[in-house]
Design an enzyme around this catalytic site. Structure first.
Site, PDB file in Angstrom:
ATOM      1  CE1 TYR A   1       0.799   8.839  -6.187  1.00 51.73           C
ATOM      2  CE2 TYR A   1       1.483   9.197  -3.914  1.00 51.73           C
ATOM      3  CZ  TYR A   1       0.490   9.143  -4.870  1.00 51.73           C
ATOM      4  OH  TYR A   1      -0.807   9.416  -4.517  1.00 51.73           O
TER       5      TYR A   1
ATOM      6  CD  GLU B   1      -2.504  10.189  -7.480  1.00 55.53           C
ATOM      7  OE1 GLU B   1      -2.431   9.294  -6.614  1.00 55.53           O
ATOM      8  OE2 GLU B   1      -3.317  10.164  -8.424  1.00 55.53           O
TER       9      GLU B   1
END
Length: 396
Positions: A118, A206
């Site tokens: 991530y 993101e």
């Protein structure tokens, strides 16, 4: 401004960030054509079909599926396009899917196992610095990771005077447990990603997941990008990426007439001049036992036309049981606002919800007389508490 995954990947690619390649399709036939083109371009035999909506958690709602042949590409694309996709980030009605992204399969076999990470780039409002947030737990909800295993989330703050430094990019690669070619690839990826974030004037990047492929390439498999509206004048091509089909139609209408409007879930409509006063007004409504139905800043020119447009926006919400107008007459005189309210009310005909008007500042006393003598079903107030009491009374 939110944009679609494929648009976010276009921005990343323009700054040298390696991405999972894909082609947008608006129907099943285009999806098959896209799959054939990708096979020629990348050699991929399998394809991933991804719904393009402004919401996360698409896979959980059936909006991301793997197709192992062209027949499955056609079937899956046909199922996804036109569906109302419900995810943890949408309403119960979901969002209609108008297009899909047909992408290459990047989870191919090789010398090592693929790994997911991530990574996001955003502003740390506590320090006023950009930061890179990253974790070894890619492909999962970052909120869940933060709650259950917070020690697996790392952050790297960037000094704006010098930008991202080489040692910081290396530290990120090290904390992700990489070595060899993958280590070097991650350094390039992080550096290019941060450059893209800064140069595109974005509010959020993101990437979940960032993938280490079986042959040690590092790439963005997904891309959630939020652009800063205030900087769009510098990026005309980005402004054209806005998809109003994905936005609240009332908020779109408000933007067209120059009003700052945010739709909320409450029962009391707000019409205020100034963002700070609008926030205080929402607190006032909560204190009175209600819930704000919107944030609406009419600005410093609350004339009859502007007030009427604001009324129409608020009344589109069937949940509104009362309207609180809270104006501080500094830039604009209260008596002019009061006359604007009366004129707008008469132009619109009958308004079936109670209206409480608090006018404070220049000529507030004259404004109160105008409201009280108008003969309309409008209650006036001068003090904050007085307005709160009247909101509470009409909601009882």
């Amino acid at each position: 401004m939110n944009i679609h995954e494929y648009q976010g990947k276009e921005i990343l690619d323009s700054f040298g960030v390696r991405i999972q390649r894909g082609i947008v399709a608006h129907n099943a036939k285009e999806a098959v054509d896209a799959a054939k083109e990708l096979t020629e371009l990348t050699g991929t035999g399998w394809h991933v079909i991804k719904a393009q909506v402004h919401a996360g958690g698409r896979g959980k709602g059936g909006g991301v599926k793997l197709a192992k042949n062209l027949k499955e590409v056609e079937e899956i694309a046909g199922q996804i396009i036109g569906m109302n996709l419900v995810t943890p980030q949408t309403s119960a009605e979901g969002k209609k899917v108008h297009q899909v992204l047909v992408t290459e399969d990047v989870y191919y076999p090789g010398d090592s196992e693929p790994e997911e990470y991530y990574m996001s780039v955003l502003l740390n409002r506590n320090t006023g610095r950009n930061m890179i947030m990253y974790s070894t737990e890619g492909g999962m909800d970052i909120e869940t990771v933060a709650e259950e295993t917070p020690h697996l989330i790392f952050t790297e703050e960037i000094d704006p005077s010098v930008g991202l430094q080489g040692f910081q990019a290396r530290r990120i690669a090290f904390n992700l447990g990489l070595s060899g070619m993958a280590f070097k690839e991650m350094i390039k990826f992080v550096t290019a990603l941060y450059t893209a974030y800064v140069e595109s004037d974005s509010a959020l990047f993101e990437i979940n997941p960032v993938l280490k492929t079986s042959d040690d390439k590092i790439m963005a498999v997904d891309a959630k990008v939020t652009l800063d509206d205030n900087a769009l004048y510098r990026h005309k091509n980005y402004a054209e990426m806005r998809d109003i089909r994905e936005e609240n139609p009332v908020e779109v209408e408000a933007r067209k007439v120059g009003l700052n409007y945010v739709d909320l879930d409450g029962n009391v409509g707000c019409m205020v001049n100034g963002a700070g006063l609008a926030m205080a007004t929402m607190d006032l409504i909560k204190q009175a036992g209600g819930e704000p139905a919107n944030f609406l800043d009419v600005g410093g020119t609350a004339d009859a036309k502007r007030v009427e447009e604001a009324f129409r926006l608020i009344l589109k919400d069937e949940n509104v049981k009362a309207i609180l107008i809270n104006i501080f007459g500094g830039i604009v005189r209260c008596d002019r606002v009061a006359q604007g309210i009366v004129d707008a009310y008469k132009n619109m005909g009958n308004i079936n919800v109670p209206i409480i008007v608090r006018l404070q500042g220049t000529n507030a006393d004259i404004a109160k007389e105008i409201i009280d003598n108008s003969g309309l079903d409008v209650q006036s107030a001068i003090e904050f508490q007085e307005a709160a009491d009247k909101v509470q009374a009409v909601l009882a």
